[in-house]
Design an enzyme around this catalytic site. Structure first.
Site, PDB file in Angstrom:
ATOM      1  N   LYS A  84       1.353 -31.491 -33.754  1.00  0.00           N
ATOM      2  CA  LYS A  84       2.338 -32.086 -34.657  1.00  0.00           C
ATOM      3  C   LYS A  84       1.725 -33.379 -35.175  1.00  0.00           C
ATOM      4  O   LYS A  84       1.571 -34.333 -34.415  1.00  0.00           O
ATOM      5  CB  LYS A  84       3.607 -32.360 -33.853  1.00  0.00           C
ATOM      6  CG  LYS A  84       4.866 -32.423 -34.653  1.00  0.00           C
ATOM      7  CD  LYS A  84       6.052 -32.543 -33.706  1.00  0.00           C
ATOM      8  CE  LYS A  84       7.349 -32.339 -34.417  1.00  0.00           C
ATOM      9  NZ  LYS A  84       8.491 -32.336 -33.507  1.00  0.00           N
TER      10      LYS A  84
ATOM     11  N   ASP B 264      20.174 -30.471 -30.798  1.00  0.00           N
ATOM     12  CA  ASP B 264      19.805 -29.815 -32.068  1.00  0.00           C
ATOM     13  C   ASP B 264      19.292 -28.405 -31.783  1.00  0.00           C
ATOM     14  O   ASP B 264      18.279 -27.982 -32.333  1.00  0.00           O
ATOM     15  CB  ASP B 264      18.754 -30.640 -32.815  1.00  0.00           C
ATOM     16  CG  ASP B 264      18.595 -30.194 -34.278  1.00  0.00           C
ATOM     17  OD1 ASP B 264      19.533 -29.565 -34.815  1.00  0.00           O
ATOM     18  OD2 ASP B 264      17.532 -30.463 -34.879  1.00  0.00           O
TER      19      ASP B 264
ATOM     20  N   LEU C 220       0.977 -24.436 -39.372  1.00  0.00           N
ATOM     21  CA  LEU C 220       1.943 -23.483 -38.790  1.00  0.00           C
ATOM     22  C   LEU C 220       3.338 -23.721 -39.352  1.00  0.00           C
ATOM     23  O   LEU C 220       4.158 -22.821 -39.415  1.00  0.00           O
ATOM     24  CB  LEU C 220       1.982 -23.637 -37.267  1.00  0.00           C
ATOM     25  CG  LEU C 220       0.688 -23.320 -36.503  1.00  0.00           C
ATOM     26  CD1 LEU C 220       0.815 -23.738 -35.043  1.00  0.00           C
ATOM     27  CD2 LEU C 220       0.366 -21.835 -36.596  1.00  0.00           C
ATOM     28  N   GLY C 221       3.606 -24.961 -39.711  1.00  0.00           N
ATOM     29  CA  GLY C 221       4.948 -25.278 -40.225  1.00  0.00           C
ATOM     30  C   GLY C 221       4.987 -26.733 -40.659  1.00  0.00           C
ATOM     31  O   GLY C 221       4.042 -27.490 -40.453  1.00  0.00           O
ATOM     32  N   GLU C 222       6.110 -27.108 -41.299  1.00  0.00           N
ATOM     33  CA  GLU C 222       6.267 -28.494 -41.717  1.00  0.00           C
ATOM     34  C   GLU C 222       7.544 -29.046 -41.136  1.00  0.00           C
ATOM     35  O   GLU C 222       8.575 -28.383 -41.137  1.00  0.00           O
ATOM     36  CB  GLU C 222       6.295 -28.593 -43.248  1.00  0.00           C
ATOM     37  CG  GLU C 222       4.998 -28.087 -43.847  1.00  0.00           C
ATOM     38  CD  GLU C 222       4.618 -28.798 -45.130  1.00  0.00           C
ATOM     39  OE1 GLU C 222       5.105 -29.922 -45.361  1.00  0.00           O
ATOM     40  OE2 GLU C 222       3.818 -28.222 -45.891  1.00  0.00           O
TER      41      GLU C 222
ATOM     42  N   GLU D  16       9.967 -32.858 -40.306  1.00  0.00           N
ATOM     43  CA  GLU D  16      10.501 -34.024 -41.008  1.00  0.00           C
ATOM     44  C   GLU D  16       9.406 -35.072 -41.256  1.00  0.00           C
ATOM     45  O   GLU D  16       9.404 -35.776 -42.253  1.00  0.00           O
ATOM     46  CB  GLU D  16      11.619 -34.624 -40.133  1.00  0.00           C
ATOM     47  CG  GLU D  16      12.310 -35.797 -40.748  1.00  0.00           C
ATOM     48  CD  GLU D  16      13.291 -36.455 -39.785  1.00  0.00           C
ATOM     49  OE1 GLU D  16      13.713 -37.565 -40.100  1.00  0.00           O
ATOM     50  OE2 GLU D  16      13.599 -35.872 -38.728  1.00  0.00           O
ATOM     51  N   PHE D  17       8.456 -35.172 -40.321  1.00  0.00           N
ATOM     52  CA  PHE D  17       7.474 -36.256 -40.396  1.00  0.00           C
ATOM     53  C   PHE D  17       6.086 -35.811 -40.832  1.00  0.00           C
ATOM     54  O   PHE D  17       5.198 -36.624 -41.011  1.00  0.00           O
ATOM     55  CB  PHE D  17       7.343 -36.938 -39.032  1.00  0.00           C
ATOM     56  CG  PHE D  17       8.611 -37.595 -38.592  1.00  0.00           C
ATOM     57  CD1 PHE D  17       9.133 -38.644 -39.314  1.00  0.00           C
ATOM     58  CD2 PHE D  17       9.275 -37.166 -37.461  1.00  0.00           C
ATOM     59  CE1 PHE D  17      10.303 -39.270 -38.912  1.00  0.00           C
ATOM     60  CE2 PHE D  17      10.443 -37.784 -37.055  1.00  0.00           C
ATOM     61  CZ  PHE D  17      10.962 -38.839 -37.786  1.00  0.00           C
ATOM     62  N   GLY D  18       5.858 -34.527 -40.932  1.00  0.00           N
ATOM     63  CA  GLY D  18       4.516 -34.090 -41.283  1.00  0.00           C
ATOM     64  C   GLY D  18       4.310 -32.634 -40.917  1.00  0.00           C
ATOM     65  O   GLY D  18       5.264 -31.889 -40.739  1.00  0.00           O
TER      66      GLY D  18
END
Length: 280
Positions: free
Chosen positions: A47, A141, A24-26, A28-30
């Site tokens: 995730k 954030d 679905l998306g990328e 920072e960690f994977g």
């Protein structure tokens, strides 16, 4: 209910009690993968964090912090944590699946949002952020990319890697700056070290509302700093630039934004003022 039929001859990847489907998306960690709970057929977002990508204590802290914050919150507009699964190579954070995509994409598709639509989404965002602040959590954030939509086009606030908990309202002072420059409150840039966390989230919510109503970011077009990468220049630009609006933004909406996007955190409006504002 979703029934998954793997392509002929291909064995589906299983992670704990879940089938792993497409990415679905990328982060920072994977990767974040679509998952299906084998027993119930429920769709989830997983995730997947590779343990060997967590190569410093600060990165580990970020992962632990996200999990710990998600365990303490329960709100209709904040992503739900279902489970955390650890294997030899991975930490898998099992989250609610936001099938409506990113708010960012939704705004792009419409160029900018009609005020009624923006008002509904912004009320949901404020509801979620106010709830966090009451639980002494600041997100730090908040940005369009961290706001997803469910299938009914309701907001889902995600990505709590920068979130922090403070012990009491009097102690709402944070010392580490974080977040994305174009959404970050000016006081995060000034290196005196301490700032009020809740006011930082209010600034970011103002930037998000501006983007919803105008279709672009308020402090993103400094010709001397086109990418917004030079943070000190961006800060100077914010301090010296009068907030401007396209003519399709109503007076009430302008008034609310002018109360939220105030560079001096001591003069920035509070959550209470936002929630009682005419426009909302």
């Amino acid at each position: 209910m979703y029934h998954y039929h793997p392509p002929a001859g291909r064995k589906p990847t299983v992670f704990g009690p879940y089938l792993l489907l497409h990415t679905l998306g990328e982060g920072e960690f994977g990767k974040v993968k679509l998952g299906i709970q084998i027993e119930s057929g429920r769709e989830v977002a997983i995730k997947l964090i590779k343990k060997d990508h967590i190569d410093s204590s600060s990165r580990m802290t970020k992962v632990e912090r996200e999990i710990s914050v998600l365990r303490t919150v329960c709100h209709p507009y904040i992503v739900k944590l279902y489970d955390v699964i650890e294997t030899e190579k991975y930490i898998g954070i099992i989250l609610q699946c936001a099938s409506g995509g990113e708010l960012f994409e939704y705004i792009l598709a419409h160029r900018y949002l009609k005020e009624r639509d923006a008002c509904r989404l912004f009320a949901q965002l404020i509801s979620g952020v106010h709830y966090m602040h009451q639980k002494h959590i600041v997100h730090r954030d908040l940005k369009l990319e961290n706001l997803l939509l469910d299938r009914d086009r309701n907001i889902i606030i995600t990505d709590f890697g920068f979130a922090n908990q403070f012990t009491s309202a009097k102690n709402d002072l944070m010392a580490t700056s974080c977040g994305s420059p174009c959404y970050a409150a000016p006081e995060l840039v000034v290196s005196e070290g301490m700032y009020v966390g809740s006011a930082v989230d209010i600034w970011s919510c103002g930037v998000i509302l501006y983007a919803m109503l105008c279709g672009y970011l308020p402090f993103d077009d400094d010709p001397a700093n086109p990418e917004g990468d030079n943070i000190n220049l961006l800060y100077k630009y914010i301090l010296n630039t009068q907030l401007a609006f396209p003519d399709y933004v109503s007076d009430d909406a302008r008034d609310l934004l002018q109360k939220m996007l105030v560079p001096d955190p001591a003069k920035r409006c509070t959550m209470q003022i936002i929630m009682e504002h005419n426009w909302l």
